[in-house]
Design an enzyme around this catalytic site. Structure first.
Site, short mmCIF file in Angstrom:
data_model
loop_
_atom_site.label_atom_id
_atom_site.label_comp_id
_atom_site.label_asym_id
_atom_site.label_seq_id
_atom_site.Cartn_x
_atom_site.Cartn_y
_atom_site.Cartn_z
N LYS A 77 8.30 13.44 -3.10
CA LYS A 77 8.08 12.18 -2.70
C LYS A 77 7.76 11.39 -3.48
O LYS A 77 6.56 11.66 -4.11
CB LYS A 77 7.33 12.29 -1.23
N LYS A 101 -1.90 12.69 -2.93
CA LYS A 101 -1.85 11.80 -2.04
C LYS A 101 -1.29 12.36 -0.70
O LYS A 101 -1.94 12.37 0.39
CB LYS A 101 -1.20 10.49 -2.45
N LYS A 113 7.64 10.63 -8.84
CA LYS A 113 7.91 9.23 -9.31
C LYS A 113 9.04 8.98 -10.08
O LYS A 113 9.45 9.93 -11.03
CB LYS A 113 6.67 8.78 -9.95
N THR A 197 1.39 -0.16 3.61
CA THR A 197 0.48 0.43 2.66
C THR A 197 -0.91 -0.58 2.51
O THR A 197 -2.04 -0.24 2.53
CB THR A 197 0.95 0.15 1.09
N SER A 356 6.40 6.01 5.21
CA SER A 356 7.76 6.67 4.55
C SER A 356 7.82 8.01 5.22
O SER A 356 9.08 8.39 5.69
CB SER A 356 7.40 6.92 3.12
N1 GLU Z 1 5.43 3.76 -4.11
C1 GLU Z 1 4.34 3.91 -2.96
C2 GLU Z 1 3.15 4.70 -3.44
O1 GLU Z 1 2.80 4.75 -4.58
C3 GLU Z 1 4.97 4.69 -1.97
C4 GLU Z 1 5.61 6.08 -2.15
C5 GLU Z 1 6.35 6.52 -0.96
O2 GLU Z 1 6.42 5.85 0.12
O3 GLU Z 1 6.95 7.47 -1.30
O4 GLU Z 1 2.42 5.44 -2.49
#
Ligand code: GLU
Length: 423
Positions: A77, A101, A113, A197, A356
């Site tokens: 993810k 995370k 990513k 966020t 998410s």
């Molecule tokens: N790009 C966001 C992060 O760095 C969200 C990642 C997501 O929701 O998968 O946490």
């Protein structure tokens, strides 16, 4: 073979920082070198060429990446970043941070990513759509709602996620909303995702301040970055009674010691595209913002802004990391020496991936929750994660960053070890 440490301790790249952080957690946890290497090495990486036919007929070529750092706890993810400077090492670092995370806030995902080497501001919507669809089709074999789920990051947005979802779905022959999160509401997005966020950052800040008996309405704040995260965070802080004295974006910043009028600033940004030139404050630059005499500093832009030098000038008592990797390893050491409490990115900005996860659960069940349910569940997750991290930090006498990392790394290592090696 993956290098377990940065080549020199002074290296300030995101990957050097991420590796140094992992090495610190592994030392605290007493893991073997073999396990350390497993945790440091991405499970799968894909590099693809992304050709674009421009609106004027010229052909340009970009590079695209998708790194799946770990999938021990569930599907990979993480976000998709469009930025001219993206490289595979940056994507590796960001993917590793996603793994920890997701584990810290206990959502059943690994970390990933993606990135494409494009500056989206220089291309038309039609061109960005073609780039997105081509990138998606190139990485199609490794993504999917049970394999790897994408979300927005720097340079991408809800529309990008709708194009990814559509390209994937058209190729599978039916609509699969759960392949991306952070989608528009009209195609299976979740209420509360766009601000998640930022809300999470404010919950994390409130919790950290609360541990010192301080409330948000008693403090001043400076926010670096006025994009998807920084703008909403500034507004939520302002709504909570915090005096937001400075904000900035790539082009510069503004400050007003009595507190900025965030609503007026948002209107200014809507018409001009930048906080610069806002007449409700004085101009400052990004460097000055980081060194302001405020209680709360929120880096909400890019990696590496708080290096050893910038950290040496920080006057804030708390740094709440809304960006991914804003503090380098050296910067972290300097902040610790100066007694600054750092609420680490993998905790502070986890609200995005938490919602998410809610979006993915809703899409899988084709059943949508109310905004209240989402906001309450987000707050509960953030507060629970903060309590767990703060408890480990106090019990072990370590920083919030090391506590969050050890919790995240331990959960991933446990899943990895219980599953065992194949064959
Ligand atoms: N790009 C966001 C992060 O760095 C969200 C990642 C997501 O929701 O998968 O946490």
């Amino acid at each position: 073979m993956t290098d377990l440490t940065a080549e020199t301790p002074q290296q300030t790249t995101p990957l050097a920082t991420a590796k140094a952080q992992l090495a610190g957690a592994v030392e605290i946890l007493g893991y073997t070198e073999g396990l350390h290497r497993m945790l440091a090495t991405p499970r799968r990486e894909m590099n693809v060429a992304v050709p674009l036919r421009r609106d004027d007929g010229q052909i340009e070529l970009f590079t695209g990446y998708r790194v799946q750092h770990n999938i021990s706890r569930g599907p990979a993810k993480g976000g998709l970043r469009y930025s001219a400077g993206v490289d595979v090492d940056e994507v590796r670092a960001l993917a590793m941070w996603m793994t920890w995370k997701c584990a810290v806030v206990d959502v059943p995902y690994g970390g990933a990513k993606g990135g494409v080497t494009i500056d989206p501001r220089l291309y038309s919507q039609a061109e960005l759509e073609r780039v997105t669809r081509r990138y998606t089709s190139e990485i199609m074999p490794i993504i999917g709602p049970e394999r790897d789920i994408m979300a927005p990051d720097i340079g991408t947005n809800e529309q990008t996620m709708a194009w990814v979802m559509d390209t994937y779905s058209v190729n599978q022959g039916y609509t699969i909303p759960a392949v991306t999160t952070g989608k528009p509401l009209a195609v299976g997005g979740s209420l509360g995702r766009a601000t998640a966020t930022s809300r999470g950052v404010v919950h994390a800040a409130a919790a950290a301040l609360g541990d010192a008996g301080v409330q948000l309405r008693e403090v001043s704040a400076a926010v670096q970055g006025f994009g998807k995260v920084g703008s909403h965070a500034s507004r939520f802080l302002h709504d909570a009674g915090t005096r937001v004295v400075a904000v900035s974006d790539e082009q510069g910043g503004v400050m007003r010691s009595e507190g900025l009028d965030i609503a007026a600033l948002e209107r200014h940004v809507l018409t001009t595209g930048t906080v610069v030139g806002f007449d409700g404050g004085e101009a400052i630059d990004n460097k000055e913002l980081l060194a302001l005499d405020v209680d709360l500093l929120i880096p909400a832009a890019v990696e590496g802004v708080l290096d050893a030098e910038a950290a040496g000038r920080v006057k804030a008592r708390w740094v709440v990391e809304a960006a991914n990797g804003p503090t380098t390893h050296e910067g972290d050491r300097v902040l610790a020496e100066r007694g600054v409490v750092v609420v680490p990115d993998i905790l502070a900005n986890a609200g995005g991936v938490v919602v998410s996860y809610f979006e993915w659960v809703q899409a899988n069940q084709a059943y949508w929750w109310t905004e209240r349910e989402i906001e309450d569940r987000l707050e509960h997750r953030m507060v629970t994660a903060h309590r767990a991290v703060a408890a480990v930090a106090t019990a072990e006498g370590i920083s919030l960053r090391d506590a969050a990392l050890t919790i995240g790394v331990r959960r991933v290592a446990e899943a990895h070890q219980i599953r065992g090696l194949y064959p």
